[in-house]
Design an enzyme around this catalytic site. Structure first.
Site, PDB file in Angstrom:
ATOM      1  N   GLU A   1      13.435 -15.705  -9.185  1.00 61.92           N
ATOM      2  CA  GLU A   1      13.162 -14.332  -9.154  1.00 61.92           C
ATOM      3  C   GLU A   1      14.292 -13.319  -9.431  1.00 61.92           C
ATOM      4  OE1 GLU A   1       9.776 -11.720  -6.393  1.00 61.92           O
ATOM      5  OE2 GLU A   1      10.943 -13.187  -5.651  1.00 61.92           O
TER       6      GLU A   1
ATOM      7  N   ASP B   1       7.017 -18.927   2.131  1.00 66.91           N
ATOM      8  CA  ASP B   1       7.868 -18.995   1.214  1.00 66.91           C
ATOM      9  C   ASP B   1       7.772 -20.196   0.079  1.00 66.91           C
ATOM     10  OD1 ASP B   1       9.670 -17.122   2.475  1.00 66.91           O
ATOM     11  OD2 ASP B   1      10.367 -18.724   3.689  1.00 66.91           O
TER      12      ASP B   1
ATOM     13  N   ASP C   1      12.291 -19.751  -4.493  1.00 71.96           N
ATOM     14  CA  ASP C   1      12.313 -18.571  -3.482  1.00 71.96           C
ATOM     15  C   ASP C   1      13.289 -18.351  -2.650  1.00 71.96           C
ATOM     16  OD1 ASP C   1      10.770 -16.082  -2.629  1.00 71.96           O
ATOM     17  OD2 ASP C   1      10.804 -17.241  -0.685  1.00 71.96           O
TER      18      ASP C   1
END
Length: 394
Positions: free
Chosen positions: A267, A349, A184
């Site tokens: 992502e 996170d 992330d």
């Protein structure tokens, strides 16, 4: 697969003058050809542009083009032809990725480059020979794995010189320690891994403050003045310091991530949309999220790893990674969440990184929740603890 090896070198005064003449000729050939393309009703191909260059060398205005090697001039026309092809393919939907703009004219103050093919350069015993330039001695920090197919000499905005070689490399077979990892990306902490590790990005604030101060000073200077040019070079050097620091950090982090894990999952962030927020645009641009993704993807191919990106609309920060309970959208100031379904306190996170890994590996978010006997309401009662436990990272 192809790879690029870049080395810095320090030319002599005579070589510096010859390179300046070469860069100027390459820039003039590009601008003349681009001007002709814009004036033509139908786009001329490389063969017609090459014939025009040959004819231009015989005229009085452009006869000095014969004083430099013809190979970089021909390569400049090839690059223009490729740029126009990419532009039209992008506009017609035949080329993947974001829409490309039309080729633009080159400026003397921007980065300069000239590309040599095999016929115009050679590498022997750490010395690089360029046609009509002479022998250059780059600082070889690592050996070239094989004979390069092309060599590009570059002069950046801060007057630094580089030699860039394109070589063919074979994929490397290295055993990975872990099966998969989800990452992330963020601002305060650059990367949070699904295994609990965190990577802090370097601090660029000192150089950024100097750049902003010099940019205000640059706006007040007279155009094309010597003082304005000195300030422009100072700004370019500060930008290079930030870029070099960021590149070193991203290379080390991506090498560590790819070498230790078989599957890397990121992502798909909408960076172009995020930088429209004027309060976060400058900070986001300094992080280099896109560059990190490109490095991970390239090194995964080199080390025979699997690289995945998940959909940007996946609610990775809205779902508990342990039980799959969805608690909904959270404000960015909320850094820790207490799940009312399983009672686990989740770091925002780290929880998102675990969800990224699960989605990338094909697991469902609610896989564990289907086996849970606990029933949870969406609204907490008066005797229930709050699911928000930490504000502003405190």
């Amino acid at each position: 697969m192809k790879a690029r090896y870049q080395y810095r070198f320090y030319p002599t005064d005579q070589q510096r003058q010859s390179l300046a003449q070469l860069f100027g000729c390459v820039r003039v050939v590009w601008n003349d050809a681009l001007f002709f393309c814009k004036q033509s009703e139908k786009l001329p191909g490389y063969n017609k542009l090459s014939a025009m260059l040959t004819a231009a060398k015989k005229t009085e205005d452009r006869k000095w083009l014969s004083e430099v090697s013809s190979v970089p001039l021909q390569q400049s026309l090839r690059n223009l032809d490729i740029a126009y092809r990419n532009f039209f393919n992008s506009r017609n939907g035949k080329r993947k990725g974001s829409k490309m703009g039309a080729p633009r004219f080159k400026k003397k103050s921007n980065q300069q480059s000239a590309e040599f093919t095999k016929a115009a350069f050679s590498v022997k015993d750490g010395v690089v020979y360029l046609a009509k330039i002479g022998n250059l001695k780059p600082i070889l920090s690592r050996e070239l794995p094989c004979e390069p197919s092309s060599c590009t000499v570059i002069k950046d905005c801060a007057n630094r010189y580089f030699l860039s070689f394109v070589v063919e490399v074979e994929p490397i077979q290295v055993d990975a320690k872990n099966q998969s990892i989800g990452i992330d990306l963020g601002i305060k902490t650059f990367a949070v891994m699904s295994n609990g590790q965190k990577a802090q990005s370097p601090d660029y604030s000192k150089q950024d403050r100097k750049i902003r101060k010099l940019q205000r000073k640059l706006a007040k200077q007279q155009k094309d003045s010597k003082r304005r040019n000195r300030i422009r070079i100072k700004i370019a050097k500060l930008h290079n310091q930030i870029a070099d620091t960021r590149k070193d950090f991203l290379h080390k982090l991506s090498t560590k991530v790819v070498s230790e894990n078989q599957t890397i999952i990121l992502e798909d962030l909408n960076v172009s949309g995020m930088v429209k927020n004027r309060k976060l645009a400058r900070v986001i641009s300094l992080q280099g999220w896109r560059e990190f993704r490109v490095l991970c993807e390239a090194k995964s191919e080199k080390l025979s790893r699997t690289f995945h990106t998940i959909n940007r609309w996946e609610p990775t920060s809205q779902i508990c990674s342990d039980c799959g309970f969805k608690w909904g959208k959270l404000d960015l100031s909320i850094r820790s969440v207490l799940c009312l379904n399983c009672g686990t306190e989740q770091d925002r996170d780290e929880n998102a990184a675990k969800n990224i890994e699960m989605v990338g590996m094909g697991h469902r978010h609610d896989l564990k929740r289907t086996l849970s006997d606990c029933k949870t309401t969406f609204v907490a009662g008066c005797c229930e603890p709050s699911r928000i436990t930490d504000l502003e990272g405190r």
